[in-house]
Design a protein around this motif. Sequence first.
Motif, PDB file in Angstrom:
ATOM      1  N   ARG A  66     -23.991  19.990 -40.710  1.00  0.00           N
ATOM      2  CA  ARG A  66     -22.886  19.386 -41.453  1.00  0.00           C
ATOM      3  C   ARG A  66     -22.315  20.316 -42.520  1.00  0.00           C
ATOM      4  N   SER A  67     -23.146  21.216 -43.057  1.00  0.00           N
ATOM      5  CA  SER A  67     -22.613  22.143 -44.063  1.00  0.00           C
ATOM      6  C   SER A  67     -21.680  23.163 -43.407  1.00  0.00           C
ATOM      7  N   ARG A  68     -22.028  23.614 -42.192  1.00  0.00           N
ATOM      8  CA  ARG A  68     -21.127  24.542 -41.474  1.00  0.00           C
ATOM      9  C   ARG A  68     -19.826  23.845 -41.091  1.00  0.00           C
ATOM     10  N   LEU A  69     -19.962  22.609 -40.620  1.00  0.00           N
ATOM     11  CA  LEU A  69     -18.767  21.848 -40.247  1.00  0.00           C
ATOM     12  C   LEU A  69     -17.888  21.606 -41.478  1.00  0.00           C
ATOM     13  N   ALA A  70     -18.538  21.301 -42.606  1.00  0.00           N
ATOM     14  CA  ALA A  70     -17.793  21.047 -43.847  1.00  0.00           C
ATOM     15  C   ALA A  70     -17.002  22.276 -44.281  1.00  0.00           C
ATOM     16  N   GLU A  71     -17.589  23.467 -44.083  1.00  0.00           N
ATOM     17  CA  GLU A  71     -16.885  24.701 -44.456  1.00  0.00           C
ATOM     18  C   GLU A  71     -15.555  24.815 -43.721  1.00  0.00           C
ATOM     19  N   VAL A  72     -15.533  24.317 -42.486  1.00  0.00           N
ATOM     20  CA  VAL A  72     -14.308  24.374 -41.682  1.00  0.00           C
ATOM     21  C   VAL A  72     -13.321  23.297 -42.127  1.00  0.00           C
ATOM     22  N   ASP A  76      -9.255  22.827 -44.441  1.00  0.00           N
ATOM     23  CA  ASP A  76      -8.155  22.707 -43.483  1.00  0.00           C
ATOM     24  C   ASP A  76      -7.926  21.225 -43.184  1.00  0.00           C
ATOM     25  N   LYS A  77      -6.860  20.664 -43.759  1.00  0.00           N
ATOM     26  CA  LYS A  77      -6.625  19.218 -43.607  1.00  0.00           C
ATOM     27  C   LYS A  77      -6.378  18.834 -42.152  1.00  0.00           C
ATOM     28  N   ALA A  78      -5.774  19.740 -41.377  1.00  0.00           N
ATOM     29  CA  ALA A  78      -5.543  19.440 -39.953  1.00  0.00           C
ATOM     30  C   ALA A  78      -6.877  19.338 -39.217  1.00  0.00           C
ATOM     31  N   ALA A  79      -7.820  20.215 -39.568  1.00  0.00           N
ATOM     32  CA  ALA A  79      -9.151  20.173 -38.946  1.00  0.00           C
ATOM     33  C   ALA A  79      -9.886  18.895 -39.341  1.00  0.00           C
ATOM     34  N   LEU A  80      -9.728  18.481 -40.596  1.00  0.00           N
ATOM     35  CA  LEU A  80     -10.364  17.244 -41.058  1.00  0.00           C
ATOM     36  C   LEU A  80      -9.796  16.041 -40.304  1.00  0.00           C
ATOM     37  N   ARG A  81      -8.471  16.033 -40.105  1.00  0.00           N
ATOM     38  CA  ARG A  81      -7.852  14.941 -39.334  1.00  0.00           C
ATOM     39  C   ARG A  81      -8.374  14.934 -37.899  1.00  0.00           C
ATOM     40  N   ARG A  82      -8.528  16.128 -37.321  1.00  0.00           N
ATOM     41  CA  ARG A  82      -9.023  16.225 -35.940  1.00  0.00           C
ATOM     42  C   ARG A  82     -10.449  15.682 -35.841  1.00  0.00           C
ATOM     43  N   LEU A  83     -11.283  16.052 -36.811  1.00  0.00           N
ATOM     44  CA  LEU A  83     -12.664  15.559 -36.833  1.00  0.00           C
ATOM     45  C   LEU A  83     -12.683  14.031 -36.936  1.00  0.00           C
ATOM     46  N   ASN A  84     -11.892  13.488 -37.860  1.00  0.00           N
ATOM     47  CA  ASN A  84     -11.855  12.033 -38.043  1.00  0.00           C
ATOM     48  C   ASN A  84     -11.383  11.329 -36.770  1.00  0.00           C
ATOM     49  N   HIS A  85     -10.394  11.918 -36.103  1.00  0.00           N
ATOM     50  CA  HIS A  85      -9.854  11.331 -34.870  1.00  0.00           C
ATOM     51  C   HIS A  85     -10.932  11.258 -33.780  1.00  0.00           C
ATOM     52  N   ILE A  86     -11.798  12.261 -33.737  1.00  0.00           N
ATOM     53  CA  ILE A  86     -12.865  12.287 -32.727  1.00  0.00           C
ATOM     54  C   ILE A  86     -13.960  11.272 -33.059  1.00  0.00           C
ATOM     55  N   VAL A  87     -14.385  11.266 -34.315  1.00  0.00           N
ATOM     56  CA  VAL A  87     -15.614  10.552 -34.688  1.00  0.00           C
ATOM     57  C   VAL A  87     -15.385   9.083 -35.046  1.00  0.00           C
ATOM     58  N   HIS A  88     -14.231   8.763 -35.644  1.00  0.00           N
ATOM     59  CA  HIS A  88     -14.034   7.407 -36.178  1.00  0.00           C
ATOM     60  C   HIS A  88     -14.188   6.275 -35.159  1.00  0.00           C
ATOM     61  N   PRO A  89     -13.703   6.409 -33.917  1.00  0.00           N
ATOM     62  CA  PRO A  89     -13.894   5.291 -32.976  1.00  0.00           C
ATOM     63  C   PRO A  89     -15.371   4.952 -32.750  1.00  0.00           C
ATOM     64  N   PHE A  90     -16.224   5.967 -32.736  1.00  0.00           N
ATOM     65  CA  PHE A  90     -17.658   5.731 -32.518  1.00  0.00           C
ATOM     66  C   PHE A  90     -18.294   5.114 -33.761  1.00  0.00           C
ATOM     67  N   ILE A  91     -17.856   5.564 -34.929  1.00  0.00           N
ATOM     68  CA  ILE A  91     -18.339   4.974 -36.179  1.00  0.00           C
ATOM     69  C   ILE A  91     -17.921   3.508 -36.249  1.00  0.00           C
ATOM     70  N   ASP A  92     -16.673   3.219 -35.872  1.00  0.00           N
ATOM     71  CA  ASP A  92     -16.168   1.840 -35.912  1.00  0.00           C
ATOM     72  C   ASP A  92     -17.039   0.904 -35.073  1.00  0.00           C
ATOM     73  N   ASN A  93     -17.440   1.363 -33.894  1.00  0.00           N
ATOM     74  CA  ASN A  93     -18.280   0.526 -33.024  1.00  0.00           C
ATOM     75  C   ASN A  93     -19.622   0.219 -33.683  1.00  0.00           C
ATOM     76  N   LEU A  94     -20.221   1.234 -34.318  1.00  0.00           N
ATOM     77  CA  LEU A  94     -21.506   1.029 -34.992  1.00  0.00           C
ATOM     78  C   LEU A  94     -21.352   0.078 -36.178  1.00  0.00           C
ATOM     79  N   GLU A 119      -7.917   7.138 -46.829  1.00  0.00           N
ATOM     80  CA  GLU A 119      -7.262   8.185 -46.038  1.00  0.00           C
ATOM     81  C   GLU A 119      -7.142   7.759 -44.581  1.00  0.00           C
ATOM     82  N   ALA A 120      -8.147   7.012 -44.112  1.00  0.00           N
ATOM     83  CA  ALA A 120      -8.163   6.576 -42.711  1.00  0.00           C
ATOM     84  C   ALA A 120      -7.355   5.296 -42.494  1.00  0.00           C
ATOM     85  N   GLY A 121      -6.739   4.773 -43.561  1.00  0.00           N
ATOM     86  CA  GLY A 121      -5.927   3.567 -43.437  1.00  0.00           C
ATOM     87  C   GLY A 121      -6.737   2.320 -43.154  1.00  0.00           C
TER      88      GLY A 121
END
Length: 201
Positions: A66-72, A76-94, A119-121
């Motif tokens: 997570r520290s390496r991922l955080a560095e990216v 980079d706000k676009a990278a953060l949006r991309r990460l959220n787009h990938i992970v949020h649906p799975f988090i929502d289910n949990l 930020e995620a609305g």
Amino acid sequence: MRVIGLTGGIGSGKSTVAQFLGELGAAVIDLDRVGHEAIKPGTEAWQGVVNAFGKGILDVNGEIDRSRLAEVVFKDKAALRRLNHIVHPFIDNLVRARLEEYRRQNYPVVVLEAAAMLEAGRAGDVDEVWVTVAPEDAVLERLAERSGYSEEESRARIRSQLSSDERVKQADVVIDTTGTLQELKARVVVLWHQLIARSDS
């Protein structure tokens, strides 16, 4: 059952407030921990994150560092949006599964502790939005003590998030976390009793 969305910037005291609310009788769902669970090796979310950001973010055990991922993503706000787009649906289910479980257990209050909720609305997913705030110098001091971040690292993380002013505009309750832990706990106890009174009315 009332669902409280507890949010605030990095180092603003969210986790401390969540802990106090848990001691008072709330069930607490820490979305950071749920996020850890969602990206365990072999899960669909893990595969999506590795595909998007490369194997350089993995540690020797194949887990996402997570520290390496955080560095990216924090630079980079676009990278953060991309990460959220990938992970949020799975988090929502949990989260939905946990909420249903706590509803069956008759918890009066569930606290969703989530740094990026606004930020995620997601304000519409909760009954009330509670926002923790602290002056920037206090946040920088906390991050240096807690995580060993340099001032530059801390400021980069702060800049990657909504400002406190933007959060406060969307808040139902604002919690100033300056002062001693005892003073903060006393403020949280008052807010808890007010919340229970609102829930009962």
